[in-house]
Enzyme design. Structure first.
Site, short mmCIF file in Angstrom:
data_model
loop_
_atom_site.label_atom_id
_atom_site.label_comp_id
_atom_site.label_asym_id
_atom_site.label_seq_id
_atom_site.Cartn_x
_atom_site.Cartn_y
_atom_site.Cartn_z
N LYS A 56 0.84 -1.20 0.00
CA LYS A 56 0.00 0.00 0.00
C LYS A 56 0.87 1.25 0.00
O LYS A 56 2.02 1.23 0.45
CB LYS A 56 -0.96 0.01 1.20
CG LYS A 56 -0.30 0.12 2.56
CD LYS A 56 -1.35 0.15 3.66
CE LYS A 56 -0.70 0.34 5.02
NZ LYS A 56 -0.02 1.64 5.18
N LYS A 85 0.67 0.01 9.93
CA LYS A 85 1.77 0.52 9.13
C LYS A 85 1.50 1.98 8.74
O LYS A 85 0.36 2.42 8.65
CB LYS A 85 1.97 -0.32 7.88
CG LYS A 85 2.24 -1.80 8.16
CD LYS A 85 3.56 -2.00 8.89
CE LYS A 85 3.88 -3.47 9.08
NZ LYS A 85 3.08 -4.13 10.11
N ASP A 86 2.57 2.71 8.49
CA ASP A 86 2.50 4.15 8.24
C ASP A 86 1.72 4.48 6.97
O ASP A 86 1.64 3.68 6.03
CB ASP A 86 3.91 4.72 8.13
CG ASP A 86 4.73 4.49 9.39
OD1 ASP A 86 5.21 3.36 9.57
OD2 ASP A 86 4.89 5.43 10.18
N ARG A 87 1.19 5.71 6.93
CA ARG A 87 0.46 6.18 5.75
C ARG A 87 1.41 6.73 4.70
O ARG A 87 1.36 6.32 3.54
CB ARG A 87 -0.56 7.25 6.15
CG ARG A 87 -1.34 7.82 4.95
CD ARG A 87 -2.45 8.74 5.41
NE ARG A 87 -1.95 9.97 6.01
CZ ARG A 87 -1.65 11.07 5.32
NH1 ARG A 87 -1.75 11.09 4.00
NH2 ARG A 87 -1.24 12.16 5.95
#
Length: 354
Positions: A56, A85-87
């Protein structure tokens, strides 16, 4: 210790030898912050749950979960994931979706790709993917800025040798620390699940208390070694044991990063620490009585977390106008805690949108 309205103003381990780091930049693009989840096992190949290995970009894990649920015509609770998880990053992780007696929805990969989620692999498994079952995360981070012209290699070598304070990253406390402010207000009046359905505010409060404890140990320069009454944790495992008085063998193992002192994650129960280690915990509890009492009343179970993390398979590579850092951390540890030892950046002190 820091002000609850300003989470992240904690000491750096490297400052005693090198002083504060110079300014630097990170996460200029998603490709500058690459995270890959290491599960530690593989799906069995059959079962009611479809597991998807996805990549992603520009999405939080919960946003990806909602897209998968919608594309599969299931409720979000039918979707599982191991870690958040980070954006602003390129992240690869497993997601699972409960499809008993159903094949994968037609065109699922194409629909997800249109939402910023690329399916790399899929397999069946009998069980839903649960939080925290993954073993580690692998990071590849690009940094730039004036800090690279100072003593970057020396700081990096120091961290590889001595380890990194296992602080919760500023993203845990929300934009500008607002999650912590909300947690303080909620716990002061009494936590209710309807006000914090995902437990995000409870997590922010516990994380803050842990960082406050770690800050005390950092200030006293014993965050990386055992003190009397400590609870030690074996590196790479959750195995713990009490240490009434550290002996030469235990001190040598701590020096080799084979084991680490731990700090309490506040809640109901016995912290197991005694003596000098317990006095640190008591000092935090006295200073932040509202948060501690609120967590206990909410019924959160007390746990422990290593005060230090080891950089696994570390590598620093100079690039044009920057440097690439590659390393692996155990689950639950934050790459931003590594970065704050190497560069100074506002987002490593007060969280911006992440």
């Amino acid at each position: 210790m820091s002000d609850p309205s300003r989470p992240g103003d904690w000491p750096r381990a490297t400052e005693a030898d090198f002083g504060p780091p110079g300014p630097g930049e990170f996460r200029g693009t998603p490709e500058d912050f690459v995270v890959e989840e290491i599960l530690g096992f593989v799906p069995e190949g059959e079962g009611e749950h479809l597991w998807l290995w996805v990549e992603k970009r520009g999405l939080t894990t919960l946003e990806a979960v909602r897209h998968l649920a919608k594309a599969s015509d299931v409720a979000p609770r039918a979707v599982g994931y191991a870690g958040m998880k980070d954006r602003i990053a390129v992240t690869r992780q497993w997601l699972s979706v409960h499809l008993p007696g159903r094949p994968a929805p037609e065109g699922l990969a194409e629909r997800l790709a249109g939402c910023g989620v690329r399916v790399l692999e899929q397999a069946r498994h009998p069980r839903k993917l649960k939080r925290g079952v993954h073993r580690a995360n692998r990071f590849s981070l690009r940094i730039t800025g004036a800090a690279l012209q100072q003593d970057l290699e020396e700081r990096w070598a120091w961290l590889c040798q001595h380890g990194v304070p296992n602080l919760f990253g500023p993203q845990r406390f929300g934009p500008a620390g607002r999650n912590l402010a909300r947690a303080h207000a909620l716990l002061a009046r009494g936590w209710r699940k309807r006000d914090d359905r995902e437990g995000m505010l409870l997590s922010a409060a516990r994380s803050y208390l842990f960082n406050e404890l770690a800050a005390m140990r950092l200030t006293d320069d014993n965050w990386q070694r055992l003190v009397g009454g400590d609870v030690a944790m074996l590196d790479g495992t959750a195995s713990q044991f009490g240490v009434e008085t550290p002996d030469a063998e235990l001190e040598a193992r701590a020096l080799r990063l084979d084991l680490h002192p731990t700090g309490v994650l506040w809640g109901v129960g016995d912290s197991l620490a005694t003596g000098e280690a317990a006095r640190y915990e008591s000092a935090v509890a006295e200073r932040h009585a509202t948060l501690c009492r609120g967590l206990e009343q909410a019924g959160v179970r007390m746990a422990r977390r290593a005060l230090r993390m080891r950089l696994d398979q570390p590598r620093l590579t100079r690039e044009q106008d920057g440097a690439r850092l590659d390393f692996q951390l155990p689950r639950g540890s934050f790459a931003t805690a590594v970065l704050r030892e190497l560069i100074a950046h506002p987002n490593l002190t007060l969280s911006a949108e992440a």
